[in-house]
Design a protein around this motif. Structure first.
Motif, PDB file in Angstrom:
ATOM      1  N   SER A   1       7.395 -31.056 -17.652  1.00  0.00           N
ATOM      2  CA  SER A   1       7.587 -32.605 -17.531  1.00  0.00           C
ATOM      3  C   SER A   1       8.629 -32.560 -18.755  1.00  0.00           C
ATOM      4  O   SER A   1       8.490 -31.626 -19.737  1.00  0.00           O
ATOM      5  CB  SER A   1       6.297 -33.179 -17.495  1.00  0.00           C
ATOM      6  OG  SER A   1       5.459 -32.765 -18.908  1.00  0.00           O
ATOM      7  N   ALA A   2       8.683 -33.917 -18.899  1.00  0.00           N
ATOM      8  CA  ALA A   2       9.580 -34.488 -20.132  1.00  0.00           C
ATOM      9  C   ALA A   2       8.871 -34.217 -21.391  1.00  0.00           C
ATOM     10  O   ALA A   2       7.782 -34.215 -21.320  1.00  0.00           O
ATOM     11  CB  ALA A   2      10.018 -36.005 -19.841  1.00  0.00           C
ATOM     12  N   PHE A   3       9.532 -33.979 -22.279  1.00  0.00           N
ATOM     13  CA  PHE A   3       8.985 -33.654 -23.781  1.00  0.00           C
ATOM     14  C   PHE A   3       9.688 -34.607 -24.738  1.00  0.00           C
ATOM     15  O   PHE A   3      10.692 -35.016 -24.723  1.00  0.00           O
ATOM     16  CB  PHE A   3       9.212 -32.229 -24.195  1.00  0.00           C
ATOM     17  CG  PHE A   3      10.693 -31.748 -23.857  1.00  0.00           C
ATOM     18  CD1 PHE A   3      11.545 -31.938 -24.931  1.00  0.00           C
ATOM     19  CD2 PHE A   3      11.009 -31.249 -22.795  1.00  0.00           C
ATOM     20  CE1 PHE A   3      13.032 -31.582 -24.854  1.00  0.00           C
ATOM     21  CE2 PHE A   3      12.579 -30.928 -22.640  1.00  0.00           C
ATOM     22  CZ  PHE A   3      13.533 -30.962 -23.529  1.00  0.00           C
ATOM     23  N   SER A   4       8.937 -34.893 -26.066  1.00  0.00           N
ATOM     24  CA  SER A   4       9.545 -35.408 -27.033  1.00  0.00           C
ATOM     25  C   SER A   4       9.794 -34.792 -28.390  1.00  0.00           C
ATOM     26  O   SER A   4       9.444 -33.640 -28.210  1.00  0.00           O
ATOM     27  CB  SER A   4       8.340 -36.802 -27.397  1.00  0.00           C
ATOM     28  OG  SER A   4       7.031 -35.935 -28.052  1.00  0.00           O
ATOM     29  N   LEU A   5      10.532 -35.426 -29.242  1.00  0.00           N
ATOM     30  CA  LEU A   5      10.673 -34.734 -30.437  1.00  0.00           C
ATOM     31  C   LEU A   5       9.416 -33.987 -31.119  1.00  0.00           C
ATOM     32  O   LEU A   5       9.320 -32.990 -31.421  1.00  0.00           O
ATOM     33  CB  LEU A   5      11.500 -35.637 -31.527  1.00  0.00           C
ATOM     34  CG  LEU A   5      11.617 -35.058 -32.819  1.00  0.00           C
ATOM     35  CD1 LEU A   5      12.624 -33.782 -33.002  1.00  0.00           C
ATOM     36  CD2 LEU A   5      12.304 -36.083 -33.594  1.00  0.00           C
ATOM     37  N   SER A   6       8.249 -34.797 -31.246  1.00  0.00           N
ATOM     38  CA  SER A   6       6.935 -34.511 -31.544  1.00  0.00           C
ATOM     39  C   SER A   6       6.380 -33.282 -30.759  1.00  0.00           C
ATOM     40  O   SER A   6       5.809 -32.496 -31.414  1.00  0.00           O
ATOM     41  CB  SER A   6       6.149 -35.817 -31.971  1.00  0.00           C
ATOM     42  OG  SER A   6       5.609 -36.218 -30.724  1.00  0.00           O
ATOM     43  N   ASP A   7       6.691 -33.359 -29.607  1.00  0.00           N
ATOM     44  CA  ASP A   7       6.142 -32.158 -28.728  1.00  0.00           C
ATOM     45  C   ASP A   7       6.954 -30.944 -29.287  1.00  0.00           C
ATOM     46  O   ASP A   7       6.294 -29.736 -29.469  1.00  0.00           O
ATOM     47  CB  ASP A   7       6.353 -32.470 -27.227  1.00  0.00           C
ATOM     48  CG  ASP A   7       5.657 -33.522 -26.584  1.00  0.00           C
ATOM     49  OD1 ASP A   7       4.564 -33.970 -26.906  1.00  0.00           O
ATOM     50  OD2 ASP A   7       6.055 -33.883 -25.764  1.00  0.00           O
ATOM     51  N   LEU A   8       8.272 -30.858 -29.409  1.00  0.00           N
ATOM     52  CA  LEU A   8       8.788 -29.765 -29.792  1.00  0.00           C
ATOM     53  C   LEU A   8       8.283 -29.462 -31.306  1.00  0.00           C
ATOM     54  O   LEU A   8       8.222 -28.172 -31.695  1.00  0.00           O
ATOM     55  CB  LEU A   8      10.447 -30.023 -29.792  1.00  0.00           C
ATOM     56  CG  LEU A   8      10.937 -30.018 -28.427  1.00  0.00           C
ATOM     57  CD1 LEU A   8      12.398 -30.439 -28.492  1.00  0.00           C
ATOM     58  CD2 LEU A   8      10.739 -28.780 -27.681  1.00  0.00           C
TER      59      LEU A   8
ATOM     60  N   GLU B   1       5.243 -27.326 -31.163  1.00  0.00           N
ATOM     61  CA  GLU B   1       5.389 -26.071 -30.743  1.00  0.00           C
ATOM     62  C   GLU B   1       6.101 -25.053 -31.887  1.00  0.00           C
ATOM     63  O   GLU B   1       6.118 -23.809 -31.718  1.00  0.00           O
ATOM     64  CB  GLU B   1       6.244 -26.123 -29.290  1.00  0.00           C
ATOM     65  CG  GLU B   1       5.542 -26.850 -28.424  1.00  0.00           C
ATOM     66  CD  GLU B   1       6.452 -27.259 -27.139  1.00  0.00           C
ATOM     67  OE1 GLU B   1       7.305 -26.490 -26.982  1.00  0.00           O
ATOM     68  OE2 GLU B   1       6.057 -28.113 -26.416  1.00  0.00           O
ATOM     69  N   MET B   2       7.326 -25.839 -32.293  1.00  0.00           N
ATOM     70  CA  MET B   2       8.048 -24.871 -33.368  1.00  0.00           C
ATOM     71  C   MET B   2       7.731 -25.311 -34.647  1.00  0.00           C
ATOM     72  O   MET B   2       8.958 -25.832 -35.487  1.00  0.00           O
ATOM     73  CB  MET B   2       9.525 -25.264 -32.932  1.00  0.00           C
ATOM     74  CG  MET B   2       9.802 -24.973 -31.368  1.00  0.00           C
ATOM     75  SD  MET B   2      11.437 -25.235 -30.948  1.00  0.00           S
ATOM     76  CE  MET B   2      12.213 -23.693 -31.566  1.00  0.00           C
ATOM     77  N   GLY B   3       6.659 -25.028 -35.061  1.00  0.00           N
ATOM     78  CA  GLY B   3       6.088 -25.476 -36.486  1.00  0.00           C
ATOM     79  C   GLY B   3       7.211 -24.869 -37.665  1.00  0.00           C
ATOM     80  O   GLY B   3       7.262 -25.627 -38.476  1.00  0.00           O
ATOM     81  N   THR B   4       7.636 -23.790 -37.550  1.00  0.00           N
ATOM     82  CA  THR B   4       8.641 -23.557 -38.381  1.00  0.00           C
ATOM     83  C   THR B   4       9.978 -24.041 -38.586  1.00  0.00           C
ATOM     84  O   THR B   4      10.722 -23.749 -39.485  1.00  0.00           O
ATOM     85  CB  THR B   4       8.814 -21.616 -38.171  1.00  0.00           C
ATOM     86  OG1 THR B   4       9.476 -21.653 -37.007  1.00  0.00           O
ATOM     87  CG2 THR B   4       7.459 -20.987 -38.447  1.00  0.00           C
TER      88      THR B   4
ATOM     89  N   THR C   1      16.315 -30.570 -38.314  1.00  0.00           N
ATOM     90  CA  THR C   1      17.113 -29.537 -37.435  1.00  0.00           C
ATOM     91  C   THR C   1      16.855 -29.673 -36.100  1.00  0.00           C
ATOM     92  O   THR C   1      17.844 -29.625 -35.335  1.00  0.00           O
ATOM     93  CB  THR C   1      16.548 -28.014 -37.807  1.00  0.00           C
ATOM     94  OG1 THR C   1      17.038 -27.832 -39.260  1.00  0.00           O
ATOM     95  CG2 THR C   1      17.406 -27.113 -37.178  1.00  0.00           C
ATOM     96  N   LEU C   2      15.770 -29.959 -35.715  1.00  0.00           N
ATOM     97  CA  LEU C   2      15.210 -30.304 -34.198  1.00  0.00           C
ATOM     98  C   LEU C   2      16.047 -31.570 -33.808  1.00  0.00           C
ATOM     99  O   LEU C   2      16.759 -31.682 -32.590  1.00  0.00           O
ATOM    100  CB  LEU C   2      13.838 -30.515 -34.020  1.00  0.00           C
ATOM    101  CG  LEU C   2      12.886 -29.244 -33.970  1.00  0.00           C
ATOM    102  CD1 LEU C   2      11.465 -29.434 -33.839  1.00  0.00           C
ATOM    103  CD2 LEU C   2      13.380 -28.200 -32.488  1.00  0.00           C
ATOM    104  N   SER C   3      16.034 -32.660 -34.685  1.00  0.00           N
ATOM    105  CA  SER C   3      16.513 -33.922 -34.227  1.00  0.00           C
ATOM    106  C   SER C   3      18.256 -33.862 -34.128  1.00  0.00           C
ATOM    107  O   SER C   3      18.697 -34.238 -33.139  1.00  0.00           O
ATOM    108  CB  SER C   3      16.191 -34.676 -35.267  1.00  0.00           C
ATOM    109  OG  SER C   3      16.896 -36.062 -34.963  1.00  0.00           O
ATOM    110  N   ARG C   4      18.827 -32.826 -34.980  1.00  0.00           N
ATOM    111  CA  ARG C   4      20.173 -32.488 -34.820  1.00  0.00           C
ATOM    112  C   ARG C   4      20.617 -31.862 -33.603  1.00  0.00           C
ATOM    113  O   ARG C   4      21.497 -32.143 -32.864  1.00  0.00           O
ATOM    114  CB  ARG C   4      20.807 -31.713 -35.962  1.00  0.00           C
ATOM    115  CG  ARG C   4      20.922 -32.775 -37.287  1.00  0.00           C
ATOM    116  CD  ARG C   4      21.724 -32.033 -38.250  1.00  0.00           C
ATOM    117  NE  ARG C   4      21.295 -30.757 -38.814  1.00  0.00           N
ATOM    118  CZ  ARG C   4      20.407 -30.557 -39.444  1.00  0.00           C
ATOM    119  NH1 ARG C   4      19.812 -31.448 -40.153  1.00  0.00           N
ATOM    120  NH2 ARG C   4      20.082 -28.967 -39.828  1.00  0.00           N
ATOM    121  N   THR C   5      19.568 -30.751 -33.325  1.00  0.00           N
ATOM    122  CA  THR C   5      19.937 -29.937 -32.132  1.00  0.00           C
ATOM    123  C   THR C   5      19.632 -30.862 -30.788  1.00  0.00           C
ATOM    124  O   THR C   5      20.571 -30.801 -29.920  1.00  0.00           O
ATOM    125  CB  THR C   5      18.752 -28.653 -32.210  1.00  0.00           C
ATOM    126  OG1 THR C   5      19.125 -27.910 -33.329  1.00  0.00           O
ATOM    127  CG2 THR C   5      19.089 -27.976 -30.908  1.00  0.00           C
TER     128      THR C   5
END
Length: 136
Positions: free
Chosen positions: A31-38, A41-44, A49-53
């Motif tokens: 299903s659709a995901f949010s920035l906070s979902d990512l 999942e990707m704590g490191t 960086t996630l936002s720019r990506t």
């Protein structure tokens, strides 16, 4: 990882290690995901960086954004042939029970005639109800 690189090359995005990791995480979502979902999942990987990506992927039509009314913008990976033009737009379904938002790619947004001198630039069509998983 070759499949991930191919997807990025198709959208003219340089396949860096972080971009490949983020896309791999995105592709695991049903299903659709949010920035906070990512972020969860990707704590490191840091939030900027996630936002720019996400912004880069959005600009290159690798993902599309969904405002499902939950207060958090959601994202979904686009089909290979999608250019996120008005002709590619489809309906989304937000489950009131579990909070997931799903792309209904087989349901196109209908053509709606606008009054003279109005120019359509974007459409947000979200249906709300209970998804198949929650109905059980």
């Amino acid at each position: 990882m070759k499949h991930i690189e191919k997807i990025l090359h198709h959208r003219e995005i340089k396949p860096t290690a972080i971009r490949m990791l983020v896309l791999e995480a995105m592709l695991h979502h049903d299903s659709a995901f949010s920035l906070s979902d990512l972020e969860g999942e990707m704590g490191t990987v840091d939030k900027s960086t996630l936002s720019r990506t996400i912004n880069l992927f959005h600009q290159h039509h690798l993902i599309h954004s969904i405002d499902d009314g939950s207060g958090s913008i959601k994202y979904s990976v686009c089909r290979d042939d999608c250019q996120c033009s008005l002709g590619d737009l489809h309906v989304h379904f937000h489950c009131n029970k579990c909070g997931n938002t799903y792309c209904m790619e087989s349901i196109s947004i209908p053509d709606i005639p606008l009054p003279r001198n109005f120019r359509l630039e974007n459409v947000n069509f979200v249906m709300k109800g209970v998804c198949a998983q929650c109905v059980r």
